[in-house]
Write a protein that holds these residues in place. Sequence first.
Motif, PDB file in Angstrom:
ATOM      1  N   CYS A   1      10.052   2.576 -11.843  1.00 53.23           N
ATOM      2  CA  CYS A   1      10.114   1.144 -11.575  1.00 53.23           C
ATOM      3  C   CYS A   1      10.872   0.944 -10.269  1.00 53.23           C
ATOM      4  CB  CYS A   1      10.823   0.408 -12.709  1.00 53.23           C
ATOM      5  SG  CYS A   1      11.047  -1.332 -12.300  1.00 53.23           S
ATOM      6  N   GLN A   2      10.499  -0.121  -9.525  1.00 53.89           N
ATOM      7  CA  GLN A   2      11.170  -0.370  -8.237  1.00 53.89           C
ATOM      8  C   GLN A   2      12.630  -0.756  -8.418  1.00 53.89           C
ATOM      9  OE1 GLN A   2       8.980  -2.483  -9.602  1.00 53.89           O
ATOM     10  NE2 GLN A   2      10.323  -4.226  -9.950  1.00 53.89           N
ATOM     11  N   ASP A   3      12.991  -1.268  -9.615  1.00 56.63           N
ATOM     12  CA  ASP A   3      14.383  -1.707  -9.788  1.00 56.63           C
ATOM     13  C   ASP A   3      15.269  -0.545 -10.226  1.00 56.63           C
ATOM     14  OD1 ASP A   3      16.740  -2.957 -10.095  1.00 56.63           O
ATOM     15  OD2 ASP A   3      16.134  -4.308 -11.702  1.00 56.63           O
TER      16      ASP A   3
ATOM     17  N   GLY B   1      17.484  -1.587 -15.362  1.00 57.33           N
ATOM     18  CA  GLY B   1      17.093  -2.635 -14.422  1.00 57.33           C
ATOM     19  C   GLY B   1      17.622  -4.009 -14.767  1.00 57.33           C
ATOM     20  N   GLY B   2      17.466  -4.920 -13.814  1.00 58.78           N
ATOM     21  CA  GLY B   2      18.046  -6.262 -13.914  1.00 58.78           C
ATOM     22  C   GLY B   2      17.340  -7.166 -14.908  1.00 58.78           C
ATOM     23  N   GLY B   3      16.025  -7.031 -15.024  1.00 57.43           N
ATOM     24  CA  GLY B   3      15.289  -7.923 -15.916  1.00 57.43           C
ATOM     25  C   GLY B   3      15.698  -7.721 -17.358  1.00 57.43           C
TER      26      GLY B   3
ATOM     27  N   GLY C   1      12.043  -8.688 -20.706  1.00 56.86           N
ATOM     28  CA  GLY C   1      12.723  -7.432 -20.396  1.00 56.86           C
ATOM     29  C   GLY C   1      11.737  -6.268 -20.367  1.00 56.86           C
ATOM     30  N   CYS C   2      10.460  -6.553 -20.089  1.00 56.63           N
ATOM     31  CA  CYS C   2       9.405  -5.542 -20.069  1.00 56.63           C
ATOM     32  C   CYS C   2       9.329  -4.782 -21.391  1.00 56.63           C
ATOM     33  CB  CYS C   2       9.548  -4.586 -18.892  1.00 56.63           C
ATOM     34  SG  CYS C   2       9.219  -5.387 -17.324  1.00 56.63           S
TER      35      CYS C   2
ATOM     36  N   CYS D   1      14.324  -1.980 -21.044  1.00 62.34           N
ATOM     37  CA  CYS D   1      12.864  -2.027 -20.918  1.00 62.34           C
ATOM     38  C   CYS D   1      12.238  -0.687 -21.311  1.00 62.34           C
ATOM     39  CB  CYS D   1      12.506  -2.335 -19.475  1.00 62.34           C
ATOM     40  SG  CYS D   1      13.393  -1.322 -18.267  1.00 62.34           S
ATOM     41  N   TRP D   2      10.897  -0.668 -21.331  1.00 56.31           N
ATOM     42  CA  TRP D   2      10.191   0.597 -21.618  1.00 56.31           C
ATOM     43  C   TRP D   2      10.531   1.646 -20.563  1.00 56.31           C
ATOM     44  CZ3 TRP D   2       7.363   2.733 -17.861  1.00 56.31           C
ATOM     45  CH2 TRP D   2       6.836   1.900 -16.869  1.00 56.31           C
TER      46      TRP D   2
ATOM     47  N   ARG E   1      15.274   4.738 -18.283  1.00 58.78           N
ATOM     48  CA  ARG E   1      15.609   5.853 -17.407  1.00 58.78           C
ATOM     49  C   ARG E   1      17.041   6.298 -17.627  1.00 58.78           C
ATOM     50  NH1 ARG E   1      14.137   2.169 -12.616  1.00 58.78           N
ATOM     51  NH2 ARG E   1      14.526   0.724 -14.318  1.00 58.78           N
TER      52      ARG E   1
ATOM     53  N   LYS F   1       6.160 -11.489 -13.722  1.00 58.62           N
ATOM     54  CA  LYS F   1       6.072 -11.031 -15.114  1.00 58.62           C
ATOM     55  C   LYS F   1       7.003 -11.860 -15.984  1.00 58.62           C
ATOM     56  CE  LYS F   1       9.906  -8.002 -15.144  1.00 58.62           C
ATOM     57  NZ  LYS F   1      10.972  -7.905 -16.126  1.00 58.62           N
TER      58      LYS F   1
ATOM     59  N   GLY G   1       5.062  -5.305 -15.822  1.00 58.53           N
ATOM     60  CA  GLY G   1       6.428  -5.021 -15.365  1.00 58.53           C
ATOM     61  C   GLY G   1       6.716  -3.533 -15.384  1.00 58.53           C
TER      62      GLY G   1
END
Length: 507
Positions: A62-64, A142-144, A186-187, A274-275, A278, A415, A438
């Motif tokens: 993910c980019q985040d 990530g932030g979301g 939150g994906c 999220c999924w 990481r 998203k 996302g």
Amino acid sequence: MEQLEKSIYDLITETSTNLPKDVRRAIKKAKAAENAGTRAAMSLDTITNNIQMADDNVSPICQDTGLPTFKIKTPIGVNQLEIKAAIKRAIATATKDAKLRPNAVDSLTGANSGDNLGDGLPVVKFEQWEKDYIEMKLILKGGGCENKNIQYSLPTELEGLGRAGRDLDGIRKCILHSVYQAQGQGCSAGFIGVGIGGDRSSGYDLAKEQLFRHVEDTNPNPDLAKLEQYIVEKANTLGIGTMGFGGEATLLGCKVGVMHRIPASFYVSVAYNCWAYRRMAININPTTGEIIDWHYQDGEKIEFKDQSSEEAPKKIVELQAPITEEQIRELQVGDVVSITGRMYTGRDAIHHHLMSHDAPVDLNGQIIYHCGPVMQKDDAGDWHVRAAGPTTSIREEPYQGDIMKKFGIRAVIGKGGMGPKTLAALSEHGGVYLNAIGGAAQYYADCIKGVDGVDLMEFGIPEAMWHLRVEKFTAVVTMDSHGNSLHADVDKSSLEKLSAYKEKVFS
Ligand SMILES: O=C(O)C[C@H](O)C(=O)O
Ligand code: SF4
């Protein structure tokens, strides 16, 4: 410890690009649960393709990058200052190599430091232990999903569930509610870590510590083991589904930790991940700095090769900017669109800026993509997109409708959906909200065929307005110009389902 910096660099790269085996297995299970041909199943195809692409390209899943957090245990006598300095160097190099997005923003000025270093960042926490090696864990959350963390102070009243008291059943209600309130933002499908007790900060720490547990482990406390199992089972009946599109896979793991509290406070803290879960860990030789062992290596590593859906969506609408109002009015919730041509990125700083300034380009009929990409400049000075999934759109709710009307924007991609103000503006103006998957940062980066320009670089790489040339960029209409919102529908139906769990279960 000559090898230390390299070992940390490898840990960072592996965490950012290669999803752990236990997480892969959980995602495979989710795929098996979703019904073929649904939007949720299609999203999971994109997610699994993306996991494979990140692994193959050694590029961010993910980019985040999130807020890199290291938790380290050292034998007595090891120099922790040396470790911290090596972490900082490794973080800066990994950022330069586009394994991480520059994600450290000055909270007062908004300036991006460019190398993921800054006051208090990265977060590094040390403990000593009696063993003769160093253990280093890293999570990139990530932030979301971080924004969907929630802390309950018991007793409390919960929508759908009523009173939650200071007991195991009250805890049960809070955790179920935490999954409901996250929806797809939150994906999902997600993982939660829960901390019972402590104060506001130690409770969250405990919740986050649970995210380092193995997805497939069993809680040694039998009551909590039962609770964990109950939550996963019931959360998956709420019908939130992958990306909040509705469906069977909503929660892939729940881990609960407990600590003592003080008499006046009773917190239940939930960390939602999220999924794109990481987290990785290594053991390090304290003399040489070399990696002795990687964690989370048990069992089979699932490769997601050739995961394209057997059932392609029935209707795909081709879109190319500039888009007319007529074209937009034809779109309905549930339609799948494939975009070719130009789109512009814009997230928090751009939306705020556009409220009181002219746009740097003509946005009439154009598409805005809520995205903060990972970018890399080559020696010739050309920019390349290394990761580019959508960001959570709801943050732009105060601005979106006004900006669409002011500049004639016809479509926004993001998203998690947007709220009533945007929905009303879509009807009034003739606009559409498109939901991308996302976290699918490699998948979308692959659809981006060129970077034609950039404006407002002073906001930093993630926040600048990138002019992207895309081909066959796929997204789903989840809010249309006729007053329909899939997000509002799923929220309503999941709240009804949540209410079924009002009655006492644990005493
Ligand atoms: O910052 C981002 O790129 C995305 C963020 O993680 C989000 O989920 O909104
Ligand atoms: S975009 Fe989604 S997958 Fe990526 S960090 Fe944010 S919540 Fe996680």
